[in-house]
Design a protein around this motif. Structure first.
Motif, PDB file in Angstrom:
ATOM      1  N   MET A 129      17.794   3.346  14.450  1.00 48.28           N
ATOM      2  CA  MET A 129      16.673   4.255  13.919  1.00 48.28           C
ATOM      3  C   MET A 129      16.250   4.108  12.709  1.00 48.28           C
ATOM      4  N   ALA A 130      16.977   2.690  12.098  1.00 46.86           N
ATOM      5  CA  ALA A 130      16.875   2.398  10.562  1.00 46.86           C
ATOM      6  C   ALA A 130      16.029   1.736  10.883  1.00 46.86           C
ATOM      7  N   ALA A 131      16.325   0.511  11.601  1.00 47.25           N
ATOM      8  CA  ALA A 131      15.021  -0.867  11.933  1.00 47.25           C
ATOM      9  C   ALA A 131      13.456   0.608  11.678  1.00 47.25           C
ATOM     10  N   ASP A 132      13.596   1.514  12.811  1.00 46.06           N
ATOM     11  CA  ASP A 132      12.440   2.220  12.859  1.00 46.06           C
ATOM     12  C   ASP A 132      11.976   2.307  11.749  1.00 46.06           C
ATOM     13  N   ILE A 133      12.693   2.703  10.819  1.00 46.75           N
ATOM     14  CA  ILE A 133      11.829   3.583   9.790  1.00 46.75           C
ATOM     15  C   ILE A 133      11.387   2.663   9.007  1.00 46.75           C
ATOM     16  N   THR A 134      12.386   2.206   8.131  1.00 44.99           N
ATOM     17  CA  THR A 134      12.152   0.341   8.128  1.00 44.99           C
ATOM     18  C   THR A 134      10.801   0.268   8.629  1.00 44.99           C
ATOM     19  N   ASP A 135      10.327  -0.333   9.682  1.00 47.01           N
ATOM     20  CA  ASP A 135       9.201  -1.253   9.712  1.00 47.01           C
ATOM     21  C   ASP A 135       7.529   0.110   9.663  1.00 47.01           C
ATOM     22  N   GLN A 136       8.088   1.420   9.577  1.00 47.00           N
ATOM     23  CA  GLN A 136       7.026   2.132   9.719  1.00 47.00           C
ATOM     24  C   GLN A 136       6.919   2.237   7.451  1.00 47.00           C
ATOM     25  N   LEU A 137       8.052   2.206   7.138  1.00 50.08           N
ATOM     26  CA  LEU A 137       8.164   2.300   6.008  1.00 50.08           C
ATOM     27  C   LEU A 137       7.280   0.861   5.462  1.00 50.08           C
ATOM     28  N   GLU A 138       7.422   0.189   6.004  1.00 46.33           N
ATOM     29  CA  GLU A 138       6.762  -1.340   5.804  1.00 46.33           C
ATOM     30  C   GLU A 138       5.028  -1.547   6.086  1.00 46.33           C
ATOM     31  N   HIS A 139       4.913  -1.272   7.116  1.00 41.96           N
ATOM     32  CA  HIS A 139       3.381  -0.154   7.960  1.00 41.96           C
ATOM     33  C   HIS A 139       2.430   0.416   5.994  1.00 41.96           C
ATOM     34  N   MET A 140       3.049   1.141   6.020  1.00 50.25           N
ATOM     35  CA  MET A 140       2.392   2.580   4.672  1.00 50.25           C
ATOM     36  C   MET A 140       2.394   1.691   3.736  1.00 50.25           C
ATOM     37  N   GLN A 141       3.985   0.981   3.353  1.00 49.38           N
ATOM     38  CA  GLN A 141       3.762   0.022   1.736  1.00 49.38           C
ATOM     39  C   GLN A 141       2.576  -0.808   2.004  1.00 49.38           C
ATOM     40  N   GLN A 142       2.279  -1.180   3.253  1.00 49.38           N
ATOM     41  CA  GLN A 142       1.355  -3.154   2.947  1.00 49.38           C
ATOM     42  C   GLN A 142      -0.097  -2.035   3.462  1.00 49.38           C
ATOM     43  N   SER A 143      -0.513  -0.956   4.116  1.00 48.33           N
ATOM     44  CA  SER A 143      -1.701  -0.193   3.662  1.00 48.33           C
ATOM     45  C   SER A 143      -1.636   0.187   2.088  1.00 48.33           C
ATOM     46  N   ILE A 144      -0.740   0.839   1.599  1.00 46.50           N
ATOM     47  CA  ILE A 144      -1.826   1.237   0.540  1.00 46.50           C
ATOM     48  C   ILE A 144      -1.749  -0.100  -0.571  1.00 46.50           C
ATOM     49  N   PHE A 145      -0.949  -1.180  -0.691  1.00 47.14           N
ATOM     50  CA  PHE A 145      -1.076  -2.686  -0.567  1.00 47.14           C
ATOM     51  C   PHE A 145      -2.468  -2.582  -0.497  1.00 47.14           C
ATOM     52  N   ALA A 146      -2.924  -2.661   0.499  1.00 44.78           N
ATOM     53  CA  ALA A 146      -4.898  -3.603   0.781  1.00 44.78           C
ATOM     54  C   ALA A 146      -5.324  -1.789   0.505  1.00 44.78           C
ATOM     55  N   THR A 147      -5.011  -0.882   0.343  1.00 45.87           N
ATOM     56  CA  THR A 147      -6.107   0.208   0.038  1.00 45.87           C
ATOM     57  C   THR A 147      -6.107  -0.094  -1.881  1.00 45.87           C
ATOM     58  N   TRP A 148      -4.943  -0.770  -2.397  1.00 44.90           N
ATOM     59  CA  TRP A 148      -4.904  -1.426  -4.120  1.00 44.90           C
ATOM     60  C   TRP A 148      -6.119  -2.475  -3.748  1.00 44.90           C
ATOM     61  N   VAL A 149      -5.971  -3.074  -3.424  1.00 40.46           N
ATOM     62  CA  VAL A 149      -6.567  -4.306  -3.040  1.00 40.46           C
ATOM     63  C   VAL A 149      -8.002  -4.374  -3.053  1.00 40.46           C
ATOM     64  N   ALA A 150      -8.402  -3.066  -1.893  1.00 37.41           N
ATOM     65  CA  ALA A 150      -9.776  -3.151  -2.395  1.00 37.41           C
ATOM     66  C   ALA A 150     -10.575  -2.297  -3.407  1.00 37.41           C
ATOM     67  N   ILE A 151      -9.570  -1.535  -3.470  1.00 40.26           N
ATOM     68  CA  ILE A 151     -10.001  -0.982  -4.572  1.00 40.26           C
ATOM     69  C   ILE A 151      -9.993  -1.103  -6.579  1.00 40.26           C
ATOM     70  N   ALA A 152      -8.950  -2.338  -6.095  1.00 40.56           N
ATOM     71  CA  ALA A 152      -9.451  -3.502  -7.066  1.00 40.56           C
ATOM     72  C   ALA A 152     -10.519  -3.858  -6.986  1.00 40.56           C
ATOM     73  N   SER A 153     -10.407  -4.713  -6.006  1.00 39.46           N
ATOM     74  CA  SER A 153     -11.427  -5.843  -5.846  1.00 39.46           C
ATOM     75  C   SER A 153     -13.056  -5.075  -6.242  1.00 39.46           C
ATOM     76  N   ALA A 154     -13.547  -3.310  -5.359  1.00 39.99           N
ATOM     77  CA  ALA A 154     -14.941  -3.697  -5.658  1.00 39.99           C
ATOM     78  C   ALA A 154     -14.431  -2.889  -7.340  1.00 39.99           C
ATOM     79  N   LEU A 155     -13.759  -2.932  -8.193  1.00 40.78           N
ATOM     80  CA  LEU A 155     -13.548  -2.042  -9.604  1.00 40.78           C
ATOM     81  C   LEU A 155     -13.811  -3.312 -10.762  1.00 40.78           C
ATOM     82  N   LEU A 156     -13.322  -4.492 -10.056  1.00 43.69           N
ATOM     83  CA  LEU A 156     -12.917  -5.593 -10.612  1.00 43.69           C
ATOM     84  C   LEU A 156     -14.604  -6.244 -11.903  1.00 43.69           C
ATOM     85  N   PRO A 157     -15.049  -6.321 -10.802  1.00 39.74           N
ATOM     86  CA  PRO A 157     -16.921  -6.836 -11.510  1.00 39.74           C
ATOM     87  C   PRO A 157     -16.661  -5.631 -12.628  1.00 39.74           C
ATOM     88  N   ALA A 158     -17.236  -4.704 -12.100  1.00 36.32           N
ATOM     89  CA  ALA A 158     -17.342  -3.513 -13.356  1.00 36.32           C
ATOM     90  C   ALA A 158     -16.160  -4.147 -14.644  1.00 36.32           C
TER      91      ALA A 158
END
Length: 169
Positions: free
Chosen positions: A137-166
């Motif tokens: 059960m802990a592994a299942d929760i960890t997998d979900q948390l890892e997916h969420m962390q990766q999604s947040i990181f990907a969103t941050w990278v996309a935002i940073a990439s868009a703002l960086l040129p400005a």
């Protein structure tokens, strides 16, 4: 401690998938749908604390050869042999008087209706002695948390990439 963790995880997995729904799962094995887990626990504690008085009051032995309390299903079967599958009002009054409260008697009335289901649930819990299910059960929760962390990181990278040129200009 491992056994407690494993059995708690097993109960959550058997009855429901989340801890918040756990009390609903307990009630599905014979208790009324309106009884919460804490009420069930109080009734069970009252049952255990009064069983010694009851066995003397109604002259039934609930102890094994080593003077330990019999398993709950065996205790219920002894009571069923005496009272039948349903405890009627007069019998309920006798038991309530022996227990000193109606809480334990109401627990008996509810759980004695489905001793087979209770026995099956107890057997499922007894199978797991380690933390295997809790770890899964802990592994299942960890997998979900890892997916969420990766999604947040990907969103941050996309935002940073868009703002960086400005920012660089």
């Amino acid at each position: 401690m491992n056994m407690l963790g494993s059995q708690t995880a097993k109960v959550i997995k058997i009855f429901k998938t989340t801890q918040s729904e756990m009390s609903e799962g307990f009630t599905s094995e014979g208790a009324s749908a309106t009884m919460s887990g804490s009420v069930s626990g109080t009734k069970y504690r009252t049952f255990l604390s009064g069983i010694s008085k009851v066995q003397h009051a109604i002259n039934i032995n609930f102890l094994d050869s080593q003077h330990k309390l019999l398993p709950i299903v065996d205790t219920f079967n002894i009571l069923k042999a005496r009272y039948g599958d349903v405890i009627f009002i007069a019998e309920s009054a006798e038991l309530s008087k022996a227990f000193g409260t109606q809480e334990a008697t109401s627990m008996l009335n509810l759980l004695m209706q489905n001793t087979n289901g209770l026995k099956v649930s107890i057997a499922k819990l007894e199978k797991d002695k380690g933390l295997r299910i809790a770890e899964e059960m802990a592994a299942d929760i960890t997998d979900q948390l890892e997916h969420m962390q990766q999604s947040i990181f990907a969103t941050w990278v996309a935002i940073a990439s868009a703002l960086l040129p400005a920012i660089i200009r």
